[in-house]
Design an enzyme around this catalytic site. Structure first.
Site, mmCIF file in Angstrom:
data_model
loop_
_atom_site.group_PDB
_atom_site.id
_atom_site.type_symbol
_atom_site.label_atom_id
_atom_site.label_comp_id
_atom_site.label_asym_id
_atom_site.label_seq_id
_atom_site.Cartn_x
_atom_site.Cartn_y
_atom_site.Cartn_z
ATOM 1 N N LYS A 87 7.243 -11.812 4.229
ATOM 2 C CA LYS A 87 6.582 -10.614 3.683
ATOM 3 C C LYS A 87 5.286 -11.013 2.949
ATOM 4 O O LYS A 87 4.597 -11.908 3.406
ATOM 5 C CB LYS A 87 7.563 -9.839 2.801
ATOM 6 C CG LYS A 87 8.865 -9.518 3.537
ATOM 7 C CD LYS A 87 9.761 -8.577 2.786
ATOM 8 C CE LYS A 87 11.029 -8.330 3.612
ATOM 9 N NZ LYS A 87 11.937 -7.388 3.002
ATOM 10 N N HIS A 96 9.455 -1.995 10.818
ATOM 11 C CA HIS A 96 10.131 -2.397 9.574
ATOM 12 C C HIS A 96 10.074 -1.238 8.585
ATOM 13 O O HIS A 96 9.063 -0.552 8.471
ATOM 14 C CB HIS A 96 9.468 -3.647 8.982
ATOM 15 C CG HIS A 96 10.304 -4.271 7.909
ATOM 16 N ND1 HIS A 96 10.402 -3.737 6.645
ATOM 17 C CD2 HIS A 96 11.113 -5.360 7.924
ATOM 18 C CE1 HIS A 96 11.236 -4.486 5.927
ATOM 19 N NE2 HIS A 96 11.675 -5.477 6.678
ATOM 20 N N GLU A 120 18.622 -2.976 10.506
ATOM 21 C CA GLU A 120 18.304 -3.223 9.101
ATOM 22 C C GLU A 120 18.493 -1.936 8.301
ATOM 23 O O GLU A 120 17.526 -1.171 8.137
ATOM 24 C CB GLU A 120 16.841 -3.657 8.972
ATOM 25 C CG GLU A 120 16.518 -4.982 9.591
ATOM 26 C CD GLU A 120 15.482 -5.735 8.767
ATOM 27 O OE1 GLU A 120 15.759 -6.863 8.394
ATOM 28 O OE2 GLU A 120 14.413 -5.175 8.476
HETATM 29 P P1 PGA Z 1 15.888 -9.074 2.645
HETATM 30 O O1 PGA Z 1 14.836 -8.506 3.664
HETATM 31 O O2 PGA Z 1 16.573 -10.238 3.303
HETATM 32 O O3 PGA Z 1 15.083 -9.492 1.445
HETATM 33 O O4 PGA Z 1 16.839 -7.969 2.337
HETATM 34 C C1 PGA Z 1 15.165 -8.361 5.016
HETATM 35 C C2 PGA Z 1 14.031 -7.729 5.754
HETATM 36 O O5 PGA Z 1 13.327 -6.898 5.193
HETATM 37 O O6 PGA Z 1 13.808 -8.047 6.927
#
Ligand code: PGA
Length: 256
Positions: free
Chosen positions: A11, A96, A168
């Site tokens: 990110k 996403h 997700e």
């Molecule tokens: P996270 O993020 O592992 O910090 O929950 C996952 C993602 O957004 O792909």
């Protein structure tokens, strides 16, 4: 059999020091034992080329966190699929929930990106999932199917060949509250059955991965059932030592 896939989604994190430390540690500690899985790093755009050079002679690949819907032209601030290809990117994350939420990206926009990624021979990682409220209202299945249908409607079912679907749940991302394996199984099987009803063969070439608060301490629960082919990992990919330990734990389940 599908080779397990682990994507580290950094990110909006990292700098040159972070990258050197993380990539060197990964190369030193696990590169030689990575035969059991495909590992891919998704750094911020500006570091893609730098990391591509660091990853030469390794089996670790590069993922982009985003792509524009245009190939070239007057689109200030954007990056095209051809540019990503130029710097060695293999996978591209689209849909996403952070982009849907903070950048108002809708299914139609995501499907344009999907089409371009396929057209240029890269692999889309299509993120899908319901919000907390949608889950409470029992709408999870409806939401994920809509997210898929908008891709198919704008293209055609064959476009789903050789892609990655990342389930997700929005409520699980960055919250420390992962989905349990039964919840994951329910949605992934629902998606699979839906796709099979459209085309009996298509799911054979689709990876189903899970993302949302996967970490070093909860990794074991995801192997209680044989349902996913990989992880999309945000926060827990930012500390190299812990991330390496997570990969090693994963290996325990994949290598007999
Ligand atoms: P996270 O993020 O592992 O910090 O929950 C996952 C993602 O957004 O792909």
């Amino acid at each position: 059999m599908k080779k397990f896939l682990i994507i580290a989604n950094w990110k909006l994190n990292g700098n040159f020091n972070f990258i050197d430390k993380n990539i060197n540690l990964i190369k030193e500690k696990i590169n030689n034992s990575l035969y059991f899985c495909n590992l891919s790093i998704a750094p911020p755009y500006v570091y893609l080329n730098y990391i591509n050079n660091l990853l030469k002679k390794t089996s670790i690949s590069l993922t982009a966190q985003n792509v524009d819907i245009h190939i070239k032209g007057s689109f200030t601030g954007e990056i095209s699929i051809k540019m990503l290809k130029d710097v060695g990117v293999k996978y591209v994350i689209i849909g996403h929930s952070e982009r849907r939420l903070f950048h108002n990206e809708n299914n139609n926009f995501v499907s344009k990106k999907f089409f371009l990624i396929k057209k240029y021979g890269l692999i889309p990682i299509l993120c899908l999932g319901e919000t907390e409220e949608q889950k409470k209202n029992n709408q999870a299945e409806k939401i994920v199917i809509k997210q898929i249908n908008d891709i198919i409607e704008n293209n055609n079912i064959d476009i789903l060949n050789k892609i990655i679907i990342a389930y997700e749940p929005v409520w699980a991302i960055g919250s420390g509250k992962n989905a349990n394996i039964d919840e994951i199984q329910k949605i992934v099987l629902f998606i699979k059955n839906y796709l099979i009803s459209l085309n009996t063969k298509i799911v054979e070439n689709i990876y189903f991965i899970y993302g949302g608060s996967v970490n070093n301490s909860n990794i074991d629960i995801f192997f209680k059932k044989n349902i996913i082919n990989g992880f999309l990992i945000g926060k827990a990919s930012l500390e190299a030592e812990k991330f390496i330990s997570l990969i090693k734990k994963t290996k325990k389940y994949l290598v007999n």
